[in-house]
Design an enzyme around this catalytic site. Structure first.
Site, short mmCIF file in Angstrom:
data_model
loop_
_atom_site.label_atom_id
_atom_site.label_comp_id
_atom_site.label_asym_id
_atom_site.label_seq_id
_atom_site.Cartn_x
_atom_site.Cartn_y
_atom_site.Cartn_z
N ASP A 56 8.72 -11.90 -47.29
CA ASP A 56 9.65 -13.00 -46.95
C ASP A 56 9.37 -14.36 -47.57
OD1 ASP A 56 11.41 -14.40 -45.43
OD2 ASP A 56 10.41 -14.45 -43.45
N SER A 91 18.62 -12.34 -44.44
CA SER A 91 18.24 -13.69 -43.80
C SER A 91 19.48 -14.76 -42.96
CB SER A 91 17.42 -14.34 -44.47
OG SER A 91 16.81 -15.65 -43.71
N MET A 106 4.36 -13.43 -45.71
CA MET A 106 5.00 -14.55 -46.00
C MET A 106 4.48 -14.96 -47.64
SD MET A 106 6.73 -15.23 -43.58
CE MET A 106 7.67 -16.54 -44.51
N ASP A 125 15.50 -15.80 -38.11
CA ASP A 125 14.41 -16.88 -38.15
C ASP A 125 14.41 -17.65 -36.89
OD1 ASP A 125 12.77 -16.24 -40.53
OD2 ASP A 125 14.57 -16.56 -41.53
N MET A 153 12.65 -20.82 -34.99
CA MET A 153 11.41 -21.65 -35.16
C MET A 153 11.41 -22.74 -33.89
SD MET A 153 12.26 -22.77 -39.09
CE MET A 153 13.01 -21.35 -40.21
N MET A 208 8.62 -17.97 -35.60
CA MET A 208 7.72 -19.02 -36.20
C MET A 208 7.57 -19.99 -35.07
SD MET A 208 9.40 -18.98 -40.16
CE MET A 208 10.77 -18.14 -39.42
N HIS A 214 17.75 -10.43 -40.63
CA HIS A 214 16.59 -11.14 -40.45
C HIS A 214 16.88 -12.43 -39.57
CE1 HIS A 214 12.36 -12.04 -41.41
NE2 HIS A 214 12.74 -13.23 -41.78
N HIS A 220 12.13 -12.86 -36.48
CA HIS A 220 10.99 -13.49 -37.03
C HIS A 220 10.55 -14.77 -36.16
CE1 HIS A 220 8.78 -15.42 -40.77
NE2 HIS A 220 8.20 -15.34 -39.85
C1 DX5 Z 1 11.02 -18.88 -44.26
C2 DX5 Z 1 12.35 -17.84 -44.05
C3 DX5 Z 1 12.80 -17.81 -45.78
C4 DX5 Z 1 14.23 -17.39 -45.87
C5 DX5 Z 1 14.41 -16.71 -47.29
O1 DX5 Z 1 10.70 -18.93 -43.15
O2 DX5 Z 1 12.41 -16.72 -43.64
O3 DX5 Z 1 12.06 -17.33 -46.45
O4 DX5 Z 1 14.83 -16.46 -45.04
O5 DX5 Z 1 15.15 -17.32 -48.08
P1 DX5 Z 1 14.91 -17.83 -49.57
O6 DX5 Z 1 15.29 -16.93 -50.63
O7 DX5 Z 1 15.59 -19.10 -49.55
O8 DX5 Z 1 13.20 -18.07 -49.62
ZN ZN Z 2 11.65 -15.17 -41.88
#
Ligand code: DX5
Ligand code: ZN
Length: 221
Positions: A171, A6, A135, A33, A35, A66, A31, A64
């Site tokens: 995740d 991530s 999740m 993210d 948002m 969000m 990965h 991903h």
């Molecule tokens: C959530 C993210 C997190 C992150 C994971 O939206 O996707 O879950 O990458 O990292 P940790 O290990 O800090 O939960």
């Molecule tokens: Zn994610």
């Protein structure tokens, strides 16, 4: 268990160095993210960071979303040559249409489920989906605590996906212990963030080797 690292959890001041080090490991994916500050109360990586990442990353990108309006992001992500686009079921009224659009672009389509969402909601989507993201924390922030009730969701989804070519990813707070539990219930991919991989001065080769050996019971701690 496959590893998707991530990148929002990497040291963003040294993102290039982190990616160059991750390239030397045998992790399967990155990965990403994304948002919008609306579906979740945070912002993370964006198209510009993704463009920069693409210059040096050779492993597949697992995006991903969000965001409240995932359909607005698809063409830009396609232009960036990503491999997976995952959107949240909670954000989409016509998920079959959106999955078809993603697949028509030659990209694998994924659905993410918030902890509140019943896995049965996936039942009618199985012919259209390549990846299901469960999740294990509320989406939006790194460093949260694993929600144990999501373990039974992994079994339910695994059952539903029998004899189908669908991957299950978990995740959120994927520690060694949580990863092993998820893997034993049928998760194929773990998103590794701050819980196990992105620690100060981490040696990614040592951390990922330890992760795989622990998850598959080769070592205990
Ligand atoms: C959530 C993210 C997190 C992150 C994971 O939206 O996707 O879950 O990458 O990292 P940790 O290990 O800090 O939960
Ligand atoms: Zn994610």
């Amino acid at each position: 268990m496959k590893i998707s690292a991530s990148l929002m959890c990497a040291d963003l001041l040294n993102l290039e160095a982190s990616i160059r080090q991750l390239e030397k490991t045998d992790i399967e994916m990155y990965h990403i993210d994304i948002m919008d500050g609306h579906f979740v109360p945070n912002l993370s990586l964006n198209f510009d960071t993704l463009t920069a990442i693409q210059k040096i990353a050779t492993k597949p990108l697992d995006v991903h979303l969000m965001v409240t309006n995932p359909q607005d992001y698809i063409s830009k992500l396609a232009a960036l040559n990503v491999d997976y686009i995952v959107f949240h079921l909670e954000t989409c009224n016509n998920p079959i249409r959106l999955l078809n659009e993603i697949r028509a672009l030659g990209i694998k389509g994924g659905i993410a489920l918030n902890p509140k969402t019943d896995p049965l909601a996936l039942q009618y989507l199985l012919d259209y989906v390549d990846l299901i993201v469960i999740m294990t924390v509320e989406p939006g922030f790194a460093g949260q605590k694993f929600i144990p009730s999501q373990l039974s969701k992994i079994s339910a989804v695994k059952n539903m996906c029998q004899n189908r070519d669908i991957l299950i990813e978990v995740d959120g707070n994927i520690t060694l212990e949580n990863a092993r539990n998820c893997y034993n219930l049928g998760a194929d991919i773990g998103v590794l963030g701050t819980s196990v991989l992105f620690k100060a001065d981490a040696d990614y080769i040592a951390a990922t080797t330890k992760f795989r050996n622990y998850v598959t019971n080769i070592i205990s701690i």
